[in-house]
Design a protein around this motif. Structure first.
Motif, short mmCIF file in Angstrom:
data_model
loop_
_atom_site.label_atom_id
_atom_site.label_comp_id
_atom_site.label_asym_id
_atom_site.label_seq_id
_atom_site.Cartn_x
_atom_site.Cartn_y
_atom_site.Cartn_z
N LEU A 159 -18.55 22.96 17.15
CA LEU A 159 -18.46 24.07 18.10
C LEU A 159 -17.79 23.62 19.39
O LEU A 159 -16.94 24.32 19.95
CB LEU A 159 -19.86 24.63 18.39
N LEU A 160 -18.19 22.45 19.88
CA LEU A 160 -17.59 21.93 21.10
C LEU A 160 -16.10 21.63 20.89
O LEU A 160 -15.27 21.87 21.78
CB LEU A 160 -18.32 20.66 21.55
N TRP A 161 -15.78 21.09 19.72
CA TRP A 161 -14.38 20.81 19.40
C TRP A 161 -13.56 22.09 19.40
O TRP A 161 -12.42 22.10 19.88
CB TRP A 161 -14.27 20.10 18.06
N ASN A 162 -14.11 23.18 18.85
CA ASN A 162 -13.39 24.45 18.84
C ASN A 162 -13.06 24.92 20.24
O ASN A 162 -11.96 25.42 20.51
CB ASN A 162 -14.22 25.53 18.12
N LEU B 145 -25.41 31.95 18.26
CA LEU B 145 -26.30 31.68 17.12
C LEU B 145 -26.91 30.29 17.21
O LEU B 145 -28.06 30.09 16.81
CB LEU B 145 -25.54 31.82 15.80
N TYR B 146 -26.16 29.35 17.73
CA TYR B 146 -26.67 27.98 17.88
C TYR B 146 -27.91 27.98 18.76
O TYR B 146 -28.89 27.28 18.47
CB TYR B 146 -25.58 27.09 18.47
N ILE C 148 -30.72 28.28 11.78
CA ILE C 148 -29.83 27.36 11.09
C ILE C 148 -29.14 28.00 9.89
O ILE C 148 -27.96 27.74 9.62
CB ILE C 148 -30.60 26.08 10.63
N ASN C 149 -29.84 28.86 9.17
CA ASN C 149 -29.24 29.48 7.99
C ASN C 149 -28.09 30.40 8.36
O ASN C 149 -27.00 30.31 7.79
CB ASN C 149 -30.29 30.25 7.19
N LEU C 150 -28.34 31.28 9.32
CA LEU C 150 -27.28 32.20 9.73
C LEU C 150 -26.11 31.44 10.35
O LEU C 150 -24.95 31.73 10.07
CB LEU C 150 -27.84 33.22 10.74
N ALA D 288 -1.40 32.96 19.88
CA ALA D 288 -2.06 33.61 18.74
C ALA D 288 -3.20 32.74 18.23
O ALA D 288 -4.29 33.24 17.90
CB ALA D 288 -1.04 33.87 17.63
N TRP D 289 -2.97 31.42 18.18
CA TRP D 289 -4.03 30.50 17.75
C TRP D 289 -5.20 30.51 18.73
O TRP D 289 -6.36 30.43 18.32
CB TRP D 289 -3.47 29.08 17.62
N VAL D 290 -4.91 30.60 20.01
CA VAL D 290 -5.98 30.65 21.02
C VAL D 290 -6.89 31.86 20.75
O VAL D 290 -8.12 31.75 20.74
CB VAL D 290 -5.41 30.73 22.44
N LEU D 291 -6.27 33.01 20.52
CA LEU D 291 -7.05 34.24 20.32
C LEU D 291 -7.83 34.21 19.00
O LEU D 291 -9.01 34.56 18.96
CB LEU D 291 -6.11 35.45 20.33
N ILE D 292 -7.17 33.79 17.93
CA ILE D 292 -7.81 33.83 16.61
C ILE D 292 -8.90 32.76 16.49
O ILE D 292 -10.04 33.05 16.09
CB ILE D 292 -6.76 33.65 15.50
N MET D 293 -8.57 31.53 16.84
CA MET D 293 -9.55 30.45 16.70
C MET D 293 -10.64 30.53 17.77
O MET D 293 -11.73 29.98 17.60
CB MET D 293 -8.84 29.09 16.77
N GLY D 294 -10.35 31.21 18.88
CA GLY D 294 -11.36 31.38 19.92
C GLY D 294 -12.51 32.28 19.51
O GLY D 294 -13.57 32.27 20.14
N LEU D 295 -12.30 33.07 18.45
CA LEU D 295 -13.37 33.94 17.98
C LEU D 295 -14.55 33.15 17.41
O LEU D 295 -15.70 33.59 17.48
CB LEU D 295 -12.83 34.90 16.90
N LYS D 296 -14.26 31.98 16.84
CA LYS D 296 -15.32 31.19 16.20
C LYS D 296 -16.41 30.76 17.18
O LYS D 296 -17.59 31.06 16.96
CB LYS D 296 -14.72 30.00 15.48
N PRO D 297 -16.08 30.06 18.27
CA PRO D 297 -17.14 29.69 19.20
C PRO D 297 -17.80 30.89 19.87
O PRO D 297 -19.00 30.84 20.19
CB PRO D 297 -16.42 28.80 20.23
N VAL D 298 -17.03 31.96 20.09
CA VAL D 298 -17.62 33.16 20.70
C VAL D 298 -18.72 33.73 19.81
O VAL D 298 -19.77 34.18 20.30
CB VAL D 298 -16.52 34.22 20.96
#
Length: 246
Positions: free
Chosen positions: A127-130, A194-195, A200-202, A179-189
């Protein structure tokens, strides 16, 4: 009328190749550009194998944790799978770049989770790497050294000619990087909240689900952008590099 009759088909026959030839010749470079762009993007990000190497250890971790309910067992299972990936690539004499980077990330996550005893900490380094990765992409675009250009330039043979010799190419790489900033930025958001819920399951299943699809989308967008970009200007080699091998 009979004199003109035979000339009609002859005119058609003569004009036939003329009609189809430009269409074929125009379509051929287009297909070549499309193929080159797709191969460049796939190669830069490790292709299908690279995506599998990055995704499966997280899946194995969450499955093993649900079976054993023990963090060490889950962590060692993920590490073992990474080791298998590295060995397979070595046996096949393939590059271990993507497999090794996966081992590094999994090893840090495994170490942290085993130290804290919290299963969700396995995903914390990722998550931090993202976040850092998206920040790096944004900064590179702002300073006009877009990271997508830095990654793809050596693969296309243009190196860094796109910076000053090919402004259209620079614009395309900058656009792709944002485009990569916007798309890959969704993951940590999505995943960071949830973290902190300690679910842990979700967290684990969503982490797996959000592994390949955003990457594929970002690669597809990059491919589409490169299709409309000017062709790369190949970098000139130094005299020593141009000298024929003895």
């Amino acid at each position: 009328m009979s004199a003109h009759g035979p000339q009609g088909p002859q005119d058609d026959d003569r004009s036939g190749p003329g009609v189809h030839e430009p269409a074929g010749s125009a379509a051929e470079p287009e297909r070549d550009a499309s193929k080159e762009a797709a191969e460049t993007v796939l190669k830069a990000f490790g292709g299908v194998r690279g995506m599998i190497d990055m995704t499966l250890p997280g899946l194995v971790y969450i499955i093993a944790f649900n079976i054993t309910h023990k963090v060490p067992a889950a962590a060692w299972s993920a590490l073992a799978l990474c080791a298998v990936f590295v060995v397979v690539r070595l046996v096949r004499r393939e590059t271990i770049q993507h497999a090794f980077s996966g081992v590094f990330g999994v090893a840090i996550g495994a170490w942290i989770s085993m130290k804290t005893g919290k299963a969700e900490d396995f995903y914390l380094p990722g998550l931090l790497w993202n976040v850092l990765y998206c920040a790096g992409l944004a900064v590179s675009a702002l300073v006009r050294w877009p990271m997508i250009g830095l990654m793809l330039g050596p693969i296309t043979g243009e190196m860094f000619t796109w910076r000053k010799q090919n402004p259209g190419r620079l614009a395309a790489y900058t656009k792709a990087t944002w485009a990569w900033v916007l798309i890959m930025g969704l993951k940590p958001v999505i995943l960071f909240p949830l973290y902190f819920t300690h679910n842990i399951n979700l967290l684990g299943w969503l982490k797996v689900a959000l592994g390949i699809p955003p990457l594929l989308l970002a690669m597809y967008v990059t491919w589409r952008i490169l299709l409309t970009a000017p062709p790369p200007i190949k970098a000139e080699l130094d005299e020593d590099e141009q000298a024929p091998e003895k």
